[in-house]
Structure formats: structure tokens, C-alpha cells
Design a protein around this motif. Structure first.
Motif, PDB file in Angstrom:
ATOM      1  N   ALA A 569     -20.458 -28.274 -10.620  1.00  0.00           N
ATOM      2  CA  ALA A 569     -20.755 -26.908 -10.884  1.00  0.00           C
ATOM      3  C   ALA A 569     -21.604 -25.993  -9.504  1.00  0.00           C
ATOM      4  O   ALA A 569     -23.361 -26.853 -10.162  1.00  0.00           O
ATOM      5  CB  ALA A 569     -20.489 -26.061 -11.917  1.00  0.00           C
ATOM      6  N   VAL A 570     -21.633 -25.510  -8.435  1.00  0.00           N
ATOM      7  CA  VAL A 570     -23.129 -25.138  -7.781  1.00  0.00           C
ATOM      8  C   VAL A 570     -22.768 -23.425  -7.842  1.00  0.00           C
ATOM      9  O   VAL A 570     -21.944 -22.816  -7.367  1.00  0.00           O
ATOM     10  CB  VAL A 570     -22.877 -25.193  -6.097  1.00  0.00           C
ATOM     11  CG1 VAL A 570     -23.420 -27.094  -6.330  1.00  0.00           C
ATOM     12  CG2 VAL A 570     -21.932 -25.067  -5.722  1.00  0.00           C
ATOM     13  N   ALA A 571     -23.268 -22.532  -8.708  1.00  0.00           N
ATOM     14  CA  ALA A 571     -23.492 -21.496  -9.335  1.00  0.00           C
ATOM     15  C   ALA A 571     -23.844 -20.507  -7.498  1.00  0.00           C
ATOM     16  O   ALA A 571     -23.178 -19.122  -6.657  1.00  0.00           O
ATOM     17  CB  ALA A 571     -24.340 -20.539  -9.929  1.00  0.00           C
ATOM     18  N   ASP A 572     -25.019 -21.202  -7.157  1.00  0.00           N
ATOM     19  CA  ASP A 572     -24.926 -20.428  -5.745  1.00  0.00           C
ATOM     20  C   ASP A 572     -24.874 -21.611  -4.877  1.00  0.00           C
ATOM     21  O   ASP A 572     -25.202 -22.503  -4.552  1.00  0.00           O
ATOM     22  CB  ASP A 572     -26.612 -20.498  -5.348  1.00  0.00           C
ATOM     23  CG  ASP A 572     -27.089 -19.995  -4.487  1.00  0.00           C
ATOM     24  OD1 ASP A 572     -26.433 -19.148  -3.203  1.00  0.00           O
ATOM     25  OD2 ASP A 572     -28.157 -19.261  -4.341  1.00  0.00           O
ATOM     26  N   MET A 573     -24.086 -20.896  -3.331  1.00  0.00           N
ATOM     27  CA  MET A 573     -24.129 -22.008  -2.305  1.00  0.00           C
ATOM     28  C   MET A 573     -24.719 -22.902  -1.961  1.00  0.00           C
ATOM     29  O   MET A 573     -24.506 -23.427  -1.375  1.00  0.00           O
ATOM     30  CB  MET A 573     -22.827 -21.314  -1.299  1.00  0.00           C
ATOM     31  CG  MET A 573     -21.273 -20.773  -1.513  1.00  0.00           C
ATOM     32  SD  MET A 573     -20.747 -22.120  -1.898  1.00  0.00           S
ATOM     33  CE  MET A 573     -19.517 -21.189  -1.813  1.00  0.00           C
ATOM     34  N   ALA A 574     -25.990 -22.139  -1.496  1.00  0.00           N
ATOM     35  CA  ALA A 574     -27.794 -22.690  -1.853  1.00  0.00           C
ATOM     36  C   ALA A 574     -27.872 -23.865  -1.797  1.00  0.00           C
ATOM     37  O   ALA A 574     -28.206 -24.813  -1.749  1.00  0.00           O
ATOM     38  CB  ALA A 574     -28.774 -21.793  -1.466  1.00  0.00           C
ATOM     39  N   GLN A 575     -27.190 -23.533  -3.670  1.00  0.00           N
ATOM     40  CA  GLN A 575     -27.521 -25.571  -4.116  1.00  0.00           C
ATOM     41  C   GLN A 575     -26.594 -26.291  -3.999  1.00  0.00           C
ATOM     42  O   GLN A 575     -27.322 -27.556  -3.628  1.00  0.00           O
ATOM     43  CB  GLN A 575     -26.624 -25.361  -5.788  1.00  0.00           C
ATOM     44  CG  GLN A 575     -27.894 -24.003  -6.894  1.00  0.00           C
ATOM     45  CD  GLN A 575     -27.410 -23.522  -7.468  1.00  0.00           C
ATOM     46  OE1 GLN A 575     -26.474 -24.240  -7.748  1.00  0.00           O
ATOM     47  NE2 GLN A 575     -27.984 -22.659  -8.300  1.00  0.00           N
ATOM     48  N   LEU A 576     -25.722 -25.935  -2.480  1.00  0.00           N
ATOM     49  CA  LEU A 576     -24.773 -27.232  -1.740  1.00  0.00           C
ATOM     50  C   LEU A 576     -25.167 -28.337  -1.038  1.00  0.00           C
ATOM     51  O   LEU A 576     -25.240 -29.756  -0.658  1.00  0.00           O
ATOM     52  CB  LEU A 576     -23.888 -26.757  -1.361  1.00  0.00           C
ATOM     53  CG  LEU A 576     -22.874 -26.253  -1.717  1.00  0.00           C
ATOM     54  CD1 LEU A 576     -21.683 -25.791  -0.761  1.00  0.00           C
ATOM     55  CD2 LEU A 576     -21.878 -27.258  -2.775  1.00  0.00           C
ATOM     56  N   VAL A 577     -26.560 -27.930  -1.041  1.00  0.00           N
ATOM     57  CA  VAL A 577     -27.448 -28.822  -0.055  1.00  0.00           C
ATOM     58  C   VAL A 577     -28.073 -29.807  -0.367  1.00  0.00           C
ATOM     59  O   VAL A 577     -28.345 -30.740  -0.857  1.00  0.00           O
ATOM     60  CB  VAL A 577     -28.821 -27.750   0.666  1.00  0.00           C
ATOM     61  CG1 VAL A 577     -29.682 -29.071   1.313  1.00  0.00           C
ATOM     62  CG2 VAL A 577     -28.012 -26.435   1.441  1.00  0.00           C
ATOM     63  N   ALA A 578     -28.877 -29.145  -2.173  1.00  0.00           N
ATOM     64  CA  ALA A 578     -29.581 -30.223  -2.773  1.00  0.00           C
ATOM     65  C   ALA A 578     -28.388 -31.192  -3.560  1.00  0.00           C
ATOM     66  O   ALA A 578     -28.908 -32.614  -3.501  1.00  0.00           O
ATOM     67  CB  ALA A 578     -30.253 -29.922  -4.451  1.00  0.00           C
ATOM     68  N   PHE A 579     -27.040 -30.554  -3.845  1.00  0.00           N
ATOM     69  CA  PHE A 579     -25.867 -31.722  -3.945  1.00  0.00           C
ATOM     70  C   PHE A 579     -25.954 -32.617  -3.393  1.00  0.00           C
ATOM     71  O   PHE A 579     -25.851 -34.264  -3.356  1.00  0.00           O
ATOM     72  CB  PHE A 579     -24.877 -30.640  -4.588  1.00  0.00           C
ATOM     73  CG  PHE A 579     -23.981 -31.527  -4.365  1.00  0.00           C
ATOM     74  CD1 PHE A 579     -23.118 -32.410  -5.337  1.00  0.00           C
ATOM     75  CD2 PHE A 579     -22.613 -31.909  -3.169  1.00  0.00           C
ATOM     76  CE1 PHE A 579     -21.719 -33.568  -5.154  1.00  0.00           C
ATOM     77  CE2 PHE A 579     -21.365 -32.751  -2.725  1.00  0.00           C
ATOM     78  CZ  PHE A 579     -21.313 -33.224  -4.097  1.00  0.00           C
ATOM     79  N   ALA A 580     -25.658 -31.961  -1.682  1.00  0.00           N
ATOM     80  CA  ALA A 580     -25.419 -33.199  -0.187  1.00  0.00           C
ATOM     81  C   ALA A 580     -26.374 -34.256  -0.958  1.00  0.00           C
ATOM     82  O   ALA A 580     -25.754 -35.647   0.028  1.00  0.00           O
ATOM     83  CB  ALA A 580     -25.244 -32.026   0.869  1.00  0.00           C
ATOM     84  N   ARG A 581     -27.471 -33.865  -0.505  1.00  0.00           N
ATOM     85  CA  ARG A 581     -28.360 -34.964  -0.641  1.00  0.00           C
ATOM     86  C   ARG A 581     -28.379 -35.742  -1.389  1.00  0.00           C
ATOM     87  O   ARG A 581     -28.237 -37.058  -1.706  1.00  0.00           O
ATOM     88  CB  ARG A 581     -29.822 -34.307  -0.985  1.00  0.00           C
ATOM     89  CG  ARG A 581     -30.259 -33.272   0.671  1.00  0.00           C
ATOM     90  CD  ARG A 581     -31.543 -32.572   0.096  1.00  0.00           C
ATOM     91  NE  ARG A 581     -32.962 -33.746  -0.393  1.00  0.00           N
ATOM     92  CZ  ARG A 581     -33.447 -34.507   0.689  1.00  0.00           C
ATOM     93  NH1 ARG A 581     -33.784 -34.049   2.094  1.00  0.00           N
ATOM     94  NH2 ARG A 581     -34.272 -34.918   0.338  1.00  0.00           N
TER      95      ARG A 581
END
Length: 603
Positions: A569-581
Motif C-alpha cells: 500500500a502506498v498512501a502517496d503516489m510518489a512513494q511508488l518510486v521507493a517501492f520500484a527501487r
């Protein structure tokens, strides 16, 4: 058209080329200028509207000799060629710096951003011409006198814009020429003051012209606001208009610190005015200070177009997300070379006459016969090398599904962290040798995908940078057809979903009446490498209980607990970058590939 006069002109300008190179340095090397006999020939090379231009793609100088003669510049071969060479060796020098300069100027020209290319051309011309006039002793001032005479002969009047007057008055200050000798008599006190500031700017930032570019734009902005057509009369000087056409510049998606802070007007720059001689030259700010500051795709595209890079919005988006993804990719995998196995004894064999004496195993030979007979009782040791038992490692393929419904941003206009995360993961997978199947989806029949699993990054990025903006209906048929019964997969496949709670539409019935739950379960079994969902959800999504029939959280819990989907779960779409890494390093970092023997044909 060939004529003796044209041939003589060509010979004159060819002979001037080495002298033009030497005006910069005796070590300057460029291939010969493209000298076009006619304006028609020049147009075929891409030169229109001016009498000369540069191409950064192949480091070329193109000259229209017909236009040169028409403007009375025939005798200035060394000056014109040296000026064009200056665009290659001084400013802008390369496509990346050209775009960086345009970015600064666009920010310094609010409401007039479209004028940045011409303003940039005027600025770099000042930097180049000042150096050639003072250090190389070339007749740059005479060129502007010749252009003024040409303008007068054509129209009956000299160029009459305050910007042109300012521009020429700057040269007068730089070269200590008599007031009005270039600029004419329309010099007001305000123009004279601004021209002095402009001349100080050129000298102060001669070795740091990138920083000075934004300041020059702020200097000329009031003149452009007063006269929107002020640059029209200067188009014949526009020799860098399409300079970067065809280039693939370096990363320009980041906003640099000095650009972010804005360029001050020269009157507010102590280095220019000299009001505080003790003010040191500012040190470049560390890159970390601009971390996270990136351009929107639209602005990035406008900068590329201003430099002459002709791409549509979709192709620009592909470049944008590739550039932004590159710093986050997993390292290129190191190629491991198998160490040659040590030879191992494997018995003895007969030594025959003619073979090297040092190969005889005398201990075994004497054991066979106290009196060795060469070729009969002489033996040598037989050695074998162990072939080893290393198993081939194979990467895990990626099957990625990206949501493009109305709740998601258009990646061609605004930053889409879904597209960016998808780019990071897909390019990391491709870097390790995996294949990727990408699917972009929204409402019914709004599906865009690659032709199966592919190995080319641009094919994948073209899919993920598309946009529908429609309803929400997962393409169950795409998942069903990829993992249908009897389909043999080349390698293990990890299935990745990037969406929000609308992903639960994948568990609905498909158009054939099949259960989405069954299709998802079969896909996970066939892929044999797991499945992940990166979803825009609240951190406490698993504890949410909704009344009524619709409760996507309930379906997600079931998918996690019964089928084994990993849900992030990512509350902020910008957190997708950290998830992707993190995802890329987990699945495509070093030592994460699977032995080939673990994956056979699966249905």
C-alpha cells in the motif's frame, strides 16, 4: 548553378576554414564546413531563414553562400566560419548544455517562453563575438555594419527596435566603440544603462556563461514585453534554431539549483555592478539540494521542441520517463567467467615413441617392467578436467499491468508515478536479460499492450506512457490469454499490478463467464514466480470494514490470504518510486536469478 564566380567563392571559403579553426585554437578539429552554392541546396541541409547554422548532431557548420553574397558578407569568410565554430567549442557546445540554457531562459521569460531560442542565440553570439573580436582580432563589428547596410538597401531604413539598439550598444561597450557607431542614434539613457549591464554580464560570466544566460534573459525581457515583434527583424541571425535536431541529450529533466532559485536582473547582481567587490563567485550548489525537483513532462517537452528536437508528445514522454528511471535502475549484471577446473589424475596410458620424454611416468613404467621398453612398457599419466556442475541462471520475466483510468494523471502532461515506477522496474528487468509484457488499461476495450513478452525498452515505455482516462475495468482477457491452459512459458514470470482499489475488478467475471478469481489463481501457478500489487491505499487498508456489498479491501484480503498476492500500500503516489527501487533490487538485483532447472514447461 555552377559559374566561375561561384567556384571562386567556394575556393575562398574553403581556404578560410583552417584560419577559422585556428582563431579558437590550433588544436581545434571539426570536419569541413558544408558550403552550399544556393539557398535551395542550403534548405536541403535544413538551413532556412539565415545564412549560416550549426548542427550539434554531427558537429557541422552549414553556410548558404548565395545568402552570404546577397547580404554583402562575401569578404567575411573567416569571421562567419569562426563564429559558427564558436557555437561548437564555446556556447552552447553540445545538445545537453543547449537545453540547460533554454530551460533557464524559459524561466526568466514568463509569458514569453517561446522567445527563449532566439534570446539564447543572441546571448551566445555575444559571448562568441566578444572573444573573437578581442582575442582573435577578427572583424566582428564590421559584420554588423554590413548587415545594417544590407537592411537599409532592402527597406530604406535601418533596423528600428529598442532591442536591436540595446544589442548593438552592448557591443559598443564591449569593444569601446564610439557611441552610435553600430547602434545608431536612438540610444536612450535607459538603453545605455542596460547595455552597460549587458556588457558587464558578458565579461563577468565569460567563463561561466550558463549562469549568465538567465540573467541576460531578465535583461531583455522588458524590451520583449514592450515590442512583441522585436525579434522578428533578427531572425536572419538565428543560427542555432534547430541546432539540437536529431540529438539525444543527457538528462535535463531535473531542475538545477541555480535555475530553481531564479535568475536575478543584472542590476541586482553585485558581481556585475561591482557594488560589493568582496562578493565571491558563488560555488555550485550540491546536487542534493535539488533532489526531488523535477520538471513536469509538458515543460520537458517544450524545452526539447525549443531546441529543434521534433518529437510528438508520446515520444517525448518515453524519453522523459527513461531519463527519470535511469538513476534508479539495478546495476548492470556482472558477467561471471567460470574458473578453469584443475586437471585431475585419471589413470595411465601407453607412452609411444615420438612423444615428449618428460611425459613418461617412470614410477608406473618401472612397476610394469624393471627394464622399460619404449613404446611397450612405458606409460604416461592421463589427466582429465572436471566439467563442473554449475547450473545456468535465468532471469524472471515480468508481466506488468498499469492503471490508466480517470483517477490517474496523464503521463504526457504531468508526472505519473505509476508510469515512472513501471519504467524503473521494467528497465531493470530488461537490463538483467528478462523479457517484459506491459499492459495499460482503463475501461472496457481500453487496453494497450506489447505484443507478448519483449526485450526492447522503448516498446514497453510507449505502452506505459499512453493514457486513456476512462472507467475502471481490468482486462481479464489479457491475463487469461497469457496464462491459458496448455501455454508453455519460456521462463518464470512475476506478475505486477500498479493501480488503486480498482484492481479488484480483475476478480469479476470475464466476457466468457469465467471467474476472475480462477484466472488470477491459474496465472500465479503458471507464472511460478509470484504476484505483487502496488496500490494507492491507506496504510491501514487491511483493517477497513465497509458496510454493504462493495468492499474492495475484503477482496484484497482474500487475494492476499488465499492466492498469495503480495500487496504493498502506498498512501502517496510518489512513494511508488521507493517501492520500484526495492522491488527491482529484490527481483532483479545480483544473486536473484533462478537456476534453469527449477523451471520447466508449465501449463
Amino acid at each position: 548553378m555552377r559559374s566561375s564566380s561561384t567556384d571562386a567563392l567556394m575556393d575562398e571559403w574553403r581556404a578560410a576554414w583552417p584560419h577559422a579553426l585556428a582563431a579558437w585554437s590550433r588544436y581545434t578539429r571539426l570536419h569541413d564546413a558544408l558550403l552550399c552554392r544556393s539557398s535551395l541546396d542550403a534548405a536541403k541541409e535544413g538551413l532556412k531563414g539565415s545564412f549560416a547554422m550549426i548542427r550539434l548532431l554531427d558537429q557541422s557548420v552549414v553556410v548558404d553562400l548565395e545568402a552570404v553574397v546577397a547580404r554583402g558578407l562575401r569578404d567575411y569568410a573567416v569571421e562567419i566560419l569562426a563564429h559558427e565554430i564558436g557555437h561548437h567549442v564555446l556556447a552552447p557546445g553540445n545538445a545537453t548544455d543547449h537545453l540547460r540554457m533554454l530551460a533557464r531562459m524559459r524561466r526568466a521569460l514568463p509569458t514569453l517562453e517561446q522567445q527563449a531560442p532566439m534570446v539564447a542565440n543572441l546571448y551566445t553570439d555575444l559571448c562568441i563575438n566578444d572573444r573573437l573580436q578581442r582575442q582573435a582580432g577578427l572583424r566582428m563589428a564590421d559584420i554588423y555594419r554590413a548587415l545594417a547596410r544590407d537592411q537599409y538597401s532592402r527597406t530604406g531604413q535601418a533596423p528600428a527596435s529598442s532591442l536591436w539598439t540595446l544589442y548593438l550598444r552592448i557591443y559598443e561597450h564591449l569593444w569601446k566603440l564610439e557611441k552610435g557607431s553600430l547602434a545608431g542614434g536612438a540610444i536612450t539613457d535607459a538603453i545605455d544603462t542596460d547595455a552597460w549591464l549587458g556588457a558587464r554580464l558578458i565579461r563577468t560570466y565569460a567563463n561561466d556563461w550558463m549562469i549568465g544566460s538567465g540573467r541576460f534573459a531578465t535583461l531583455v525581457l522588458p524590451y520583449l514585453l514592450d515590442d512583441a515583434k522585436a525579434l522578428d527583424a533578427l531572425r536572419s541571425l538565428h543560427d542555432t534554431g534547430d541546432a539540437a535536431a536529431g540529438c539525444t541529450p543527457g538528462a535535463v529533466h531535473d531542475i538545477e539549483p541555480d535555475e530553481l532559485n531564479g535568475a536575478p536582473h543584472p542590476v541586482h547582481d553585485p558581481r556585475i555592478t561591482g557594488e560589493d567587490a568582496a562578493v565571491p563567485k558563488p560555488e555550485p550548489e550540491p546536487a542534493a539540494q535539488s533532489a526531488g525537483q523535477a520538471r513536469e513532462p509538458f515543460e520537458y517537452g517544450e524545452i526539447l521542441k525549443a531546441a529543434g528536437i521534433a518529437l510528438d508528445d508520446h515520444e517525448i514522454a518515453v524519453r522523459y520517463y527513461r531519463e527519470r528511471a535511469l538513476p534508479h535502475l539495478v546495476p548492470l549484471p556482472a558477467r561471471t567467467v567460470a574458473r578453469e577446473a584443475e586437471p585431475q589424475p585419471a589413470g595411465v596410458e601407453l607412452w609411444e615413441l615420438g612423444e615428449p620424454l618428460e611425459e613418461i611416468d617412470w614410477l608406473h613404467s618401472v612397476a610394469l617392467s624393471p627394464r622399460p621398453i619404449p613404446g611397450l612398457t612405458t606409460v604416461r599419466r592421463h589427466l582429465e578436467r572436471d566439467a563442473g556442475c554449475e547450473r545456468e541462471q535465468v532471469p524472471v520475466d515480468l508481466d506488468i499491468y498499469v492503471d490508466s483510468s480517470g483517477s490517474m494523471p496523464n503521463p504526457q502532461q504531468r508526472v505519473s508515478y505509476l508510469a515512472l515506477a513501471g519504467a524503473i522496474i521494467a528497465l531493470s528487468a530488461l537490463r538483467t536479460g528478462a523479457a517484459v509484457q506491459a499492459t495499460l488499461w482503463s475501461g472496457k476495450e481500453q487496453v494497450l499492450g506489447t505484443e507478448g513478452f519483449v526485450n526492447h525498452g522503448d516498446e514497453v515505455l510507449r505502452v506505459m506512457t499512453g493514457f486513456f482516462g476512462g472507467g475502471t475495468c481490468f482486462p481479464i482477457h489479457r491475463l487469461r490469454n497469457t496464462y491459458r491452459e496448455g501455454t508453455a512459458l519460456r521462463r518464470p514470470v512475476h506478475i505486477l499490478m500498479i493501480s488503486d482499489d480498482g484492481i479488484t475488478t480483475m476478480f469479476d467475471q470475464d466476457e466468457q463467464g469465467n471467474s476472475g478469481w480462477d484466472i488470477a489463481a491459474r496465472a500465479l501457478r503458471s507464472g511460478a514466480a509470484g504476484g505483487t500489487m502496488a496500490l494507492n491505499l491507506r496504510a491501514d487498508w487491511a483493517s477497513i470494514q465497509r458496510a454493504g456489498h462493495y468492499c474492495p479491501e475484503r477482496d484484497l484480503l482474500r487475494a492476499r490470504d488465499e492466492q498469495g498476492w503480495e500487496i504493498h500500500a502506498v498512501a502517496d503516489m510518489a512513494q511508488l518510486v521507493a517501492f520500484a527501487r526495492a522491488f527491482s533490487r529484490r527481483h532483479y538485483g545480483s544473486a536473484t536469478q533462478r537456476p534453469a532447472a527449477e523451471h520447466g514447461k508449465r501449463s
